[in-house]
Write a protein that holds these residues in place. Structure first.
Motif, PDB file in Angstrom:
ATOM      1  N   ARG A  42       0.835  -1.197   0.000  1.00 54.24           N
ATOM      2  CA  ARG A  42       0.000   0.000   0.000  1.00 54.24           C
ATOM      3  C   ARG A  42       0.872   1.251   0.000  1.00 54.24           C
ATOM      4  N   ILE A  43       0.530   2.195  -0.867  1.00 54.67           N
ATOM      5  CA  ILE A  43       1.220   3.473  -0.924  1.00 54.67           C
ATOM      6  C   ILE A  43       0.197   4.559  -0.595  1.00 54.67           C
ATOM      7  N   VAL A  44       0.371   5.228   0.556  1.00 58.78           N
ATOM      8  CA  VAL A  44      -0.533   6.306   0.944  1.00 58.78           C
ATOM      9  C   VAL A  44      -0.153   7.565   0.177  1.00 58.78           C
ATOM     10  N   LEU A  45      -1.106   8.093  -0.579  1.00 62.10           N
ATOM     11  CA  LEU A  45      -0.848   9.246  -1.441  1.00 62.10           C
ATOM     12  C   LEU A  45      -1.317  10.561  -0.825  1.00 62.10           C
ATOM     13  N   GLN A  46      -2.375  10.497  -0.006  1.00 62.98           N
ATOM     14  CA  GLN A  46      -2.909  11.707   0.605  1.00 62.98           C
ATOM     15  C   GLN A  46      -3.708  11.330   1.848  1.00 62.98           C
ATOM     16  N   THR A  47      -3.694  12.206   2.848  1.00 64.14           N
ATOM     17  CA  THR A  47      -4.449  11.976   4.087  1.00 64.14           C
ATOM     18  C   THR A  47      -5.333  13.185   4.371  1.00 64.14           C
ATOM     19  N   VAL A  48      -6.596  12.914   4.694  1.00 62.98           N
ATOM     20  CA  VAL A  48      -7.567  13.970   5.006  1.00 62.98           C
ATOM     21  C   VAL A  48      -8.210  13.654   6.352  1.00 62.98           C
ATOM     22  N   ARG A  49      -8.320  14.650   7.200  1.00 67.90           N
ATOM     23  CA  ARG A  49      -9.059  14.514   8.459  1.00 67.90           C
ATOM     24  C   ARG A  49     -10.302  15.405   8.399  1.00 67.90           C
ATOM     25  N   TRP A  50     -11.421  14.860   8.878  1.00 63.52           N
ATOM     26  CA  TRP A  50     -12.631  15.679   8.910  1.00 63.52           C
ATOM     27  C   TRP A  50     -13.529  15.259  10.056  1.00 63.52           C
ATOM     28  N   ARG A  51     -14.485  16.137  10.361  1.00 65.36           N
ATOM     29  CA  ARG A  51     -15.332  15.954  11.541  1.00 65.36           C
ATOM     30  C   ARG A  51     -16.741  16.443  11.220  1.00 65.36           C
ATOM     31  N   MET A  52     -17.731  15.738  11.759  1.00 61.18           N
ATOM     32  CA  MET A  52     -19.120  16.157  11.582  1.00 61.18           C
ATOM     33  C   MET A  52     -19.773  16.264  12.957  1.00 61.18           C
ATOM     34  N   ARG A  53     -20.400  17.434  13.214  1.00 54.56           N
ATOM     35  CA  ARG A  53     -21.059  17.661  14.501  1.00 54.56           C
ATOM     36  C   ARG A  53     -22.516  18.076  14.296  1.00 54.56           C
ATOM     37  N   VAL A  54     -23.382  17.532  15.141  1.00 57.16           N
ATOM     38  CA  VAL A  54     -24.810  17.847  15.085  1.00 57.16           C
ATOM     39  C   VAL A  54     -25.281  18.154  16.498  1.00 57.16           C
ATOM     40  N   ASP A  55     -26.041  19.229  16.634  1.00 55.96           N
ATOM     41  CA  ASP A  55     -26.583  19.619  17.945  1.00 55.96           C
ATOM     42  C   ASP A  55     -28.010  20.096  17.712  1.00 55.96           C
ATOM     43  N   ILE A  56     -28.979  19.300  18.187  1.00 52.53           N
ATOM     44  CA  ILE A  56     -30.394  19.598  17.941  1.00 52.53           C
ATOM     45  C   ILE A  56     -31.136  19.653  19.277  1.00 52.53           C
ATOM     46  N   ALA A  57     -31.816  20.759  19.530  1.00 47.87           N
ATOM     47  CA  ALA A  57     -32.665  20.888  20.707  1.00 47.87           C
ATOM     48  C   ALA A  57     -34.098  20.530  20.324  1.00 47.87           C
ATOM     49  N   VAL A  58     -34.792  19.820  21.225  1.00 45.70           N
ATOM     50  CA  VAL A  58     -36.147  19.350  20.934  1.00 45.70           C
ATOM     51  C   VAL A  58     -37.071  19.711  22.088  1.00 45.70           C
ATOM     52  N   ASP A  59     -38.240  20.249  21.756  1.00 45.63           N
ATOM     53  CA  ASP A  59     -39.293  20.490  22.744  1.00 45.63           C
ATOM     54  C   ASP A  59     -40.413  19.494  22.455  1.00 45.63           C
ATOM     55  N   PRO A  60     -40.483  18.384  23.213  1.00 44.50           N
ATOM     56  CA  PRO A  60     -41.447  17.333  22.902  1.00 44.50           C
ATOM     57  C   PRO A  60     -42.905  17.745  23.102  1.00 44.50           C
ATOM     58  N   GLU A  61     -43.148  18.874  23.763  1.00 42.14           N
ATOM     59  CA  GLU A  61     -44.523  19.312  23.992  1.00 42.14           C
ATOM     60  C   GLU A  61     -45.086  20.118  22.817  1.00 42.14           C
ATOM     61  N   MET A  62     -44.219  20.469  21.896  1.00 44.86           N
ATOM     62  CA  MET A  62     -44.672  21.205  20.717  1.00 44.86           C
ATOM     63  C   MET A  62     -45.295  20.235  19.723  1.00 44.86           C
ATOM     64  N   PRO A  63     -46.164  20.737  18.821  1.00 46.78           N
ATOM     65  CA  PRO A  63     -46.774  19.848  17.825  1.00 46.78           C
ATOM     66  C   PRO A  63     -45.745  19.338  16.809  1.00 46.78           C
ATOM     67  N   LEU A  64     -46.013  18.171  16.248  1.00 44.95           N
ATOM     68  CA  LEU A  64     -45.130  17.585  15.236  1.00 44.95           C
ATOM     69  C   LEU A  64     -44.923  18.570  14.090  1.00 44.95           C
ATOM     70  N   GLY A  65     -43.664  18.751  13.716  1.00 40.93           N
ATOM     71  CA  GLY A  65     -43.327  19.690  12.655  1.00 40.93           C
ATOM     72  C   GLY A  65     -42.673  20.954  13.172  1.00 40.93           C
ATOM     73  N   SER A  66     -42.774  21.182  14.492  1.00 42.47           N
ATOM     74  CA  SER A  66     -42.164  22.388  15.059  1.00 42.47           C
ATOM     75  C   SER A  66     -41.470  22.107  16.388  1.00 42.47           C
ATOM     76  N   ARG A  67     -41.023  20.875  16.595  1.00 43.74           N
ATOM     77  CA  ARG A  67     -40.407  20.498  17.863  1.00 43.74           C
ATOM     78  C   ARG A  67     -38.896  20.748  17.898  1.00 43.74           C
ATOM     79  N   ALA A  68     -38.222  20.507  16.803  1.00 38.20           N
ATOM     80  CA  ALA A  68     -36.752  20.459  16.815  1.00 38.20           C
ATOM     81  C   ALA A  68     -36.139  21.661  16.110  1.00 38.20           C
ATOM     82  N   SER A  69     -34.957  22.046  16.576  1.00 43.16           N
ATOM     83  CA  SER A  69     -34.228  23.152  15.941  1.00 43.16           C
ATOM     84  C   SER A  69     -32.736  22.940  16.135  1.00 43.16           C
ATOM     85  N   LEU A  70     -31.948  23.390  15.162  1.00 41.47           N
ATOM     86  CA  LEU A  70     -30.494  23.332  15.269  1.00 41.47           C
ATOM     87  C   LEU A  70     -29.993  24.358  16.264  1.00 41.47           C
ATOM     88  N   VAL A  71     -29.006  23.971  17.056  1.00 47.36           N
ATOM     89  CA  VAL A  71     -28.335  24.920  17.937  1.00 47.36           C
ATOM     90  C   VAL A  71     -26.837  24.836  17.642  1.00 47.36           C
TER      91      VAL A  71
END
Length: 288
Positions: free
Chosen positions: A206-235
């Motif tokens: 094996r010959i390594v030609l290139q190396t890439v590091r990456w990261r994915m982050r998700v942060d979602i706040a949810v209000d379960p008392e709200m009606p479906l369709g308006s409960r979650a939002s990105l923070v």
């Protein structure tokens, strides 16, 4: 008789000379056999990016919340030297997960957590993120190109890949028989290394030609008392940090090359605020 001896020795020495010449020719042929090396491979137009758009939240189902993250994309052009006879080389992308935190919180009741036990406990440095079929490669369509020798001239090729998350998270507590929405927060933080590699399929060099590091982050706040369709939002930040194309090559850990891949190695835990932790989903790699 002396003349015959002279003829005999002359013929003998001529034969030895021919054998030596033949042997030297064979050695020279072996020594001059072309060999693919890193310095003979040209890599150009390397790119790695994450789409500059926010994660999309879907509240279409009364059972689960779904979210779709932006895509990580990588591409590179490669010029391979002529491939010798009886050799086959594959050029493509190999990816591994190096860190994962994925928590779904249900108020003060507890949380579910997708985990990679070997990675969490530090027993391995990385887990393969192959498609589960094309080990060690991330995939076998645009992700790889195969070159079978002999080829008489350099080969120009392009390999590309993309990756994103599109999971489902239950509104209700996963161990409950109730369908009452209780989900209050989703947190995900996952890191990867992606390698551009040329590999001899016979010798496994094996010959390594290139190396890439990456990261994915998700942060979602949810209000379960709200009606479906308006409960979650990105923070937090709406867009992802861009990948890092390294100016050095990192070695590939053994666990990044074979089974199990991250999907088959992960477990789903229920971690209540009070009480015993429960294993809800066994890794596929442990199933019979």
């Amino acid at each position: 008789r002396a003349v015959r001896h002279q003829e005999y020795f002359a013929a003998f020495f001529c034969g030895i000379a021919r054998l030596l010449a033949c042997a030297m020719g064979c050695l020279q042929s072996i020594a001059c056999k072309p060999r693919i090396r890193r310095e003979n491979i040209v890599v150009y137009e390397v790119s790695a990016s994450i789409d500059q758009c926010p994660t999309v939240i879907e509240e279409n189902s009364p059972i689960v919340l779904r979210y779709k993250t932006p895509y990580f994309r990588a591409s590179a052009g490669v010029v391979m030297p002529p491939v010798p006879r009886n050799e086959t080389w594959v050029v493509g992308w190999i990816q591994a997960c190096t860190q994962m935190e994925f928590y779904n919180t249900y108020g003060d009741i507890g949380m579910s957590s997708w985990e990679l036990p070997e990675l969490r406990e530090g027993r391995v440095k990385a887990i393969s993120d192959s498609d589960g079929v094309s080990y060690p490669w991330y995939g076998n369509t645009t992700e790889t190109v195969t070159l079978t020798g002999p080829t008489s001239k350099p080969s120009r090729l392009t390999v590309s890949m993309n990756d994103n998350f599109y999971p489902s998270v239950t509104w209700a507590v996963p161990i409950s028989n109730s369908n009452t929405p209780m989900l209050t927060h989703i947190t995900r933080d996952q890191s990867f290394i992606t390698w551009l590699v040329a590999m001899n399929t016979v010798t496994k060099e094996r010959i390594v030609l290139q190396t890439v590091r990456w990261r994915m982050r998700v942060d979602i706040a949810v209000d379960p008392e709200m009606p479906l369709g308006s409960r979650a939002s990105l923070v937090g930040r709406p867009c992802q940090e861009q990948p890092h194309i390294l100016n050095y090559q990192e070695p590939i850990p053994p666990n990044a090359l074979g089974r199990p891949n991250a999907n088959d190695a992960q477990v789903l835990m229920w971690r209540p605020r009070r009480g015993l932790h429960l294993l809800l989903y066994h890794p596929k790699s442990m199933k019979v």
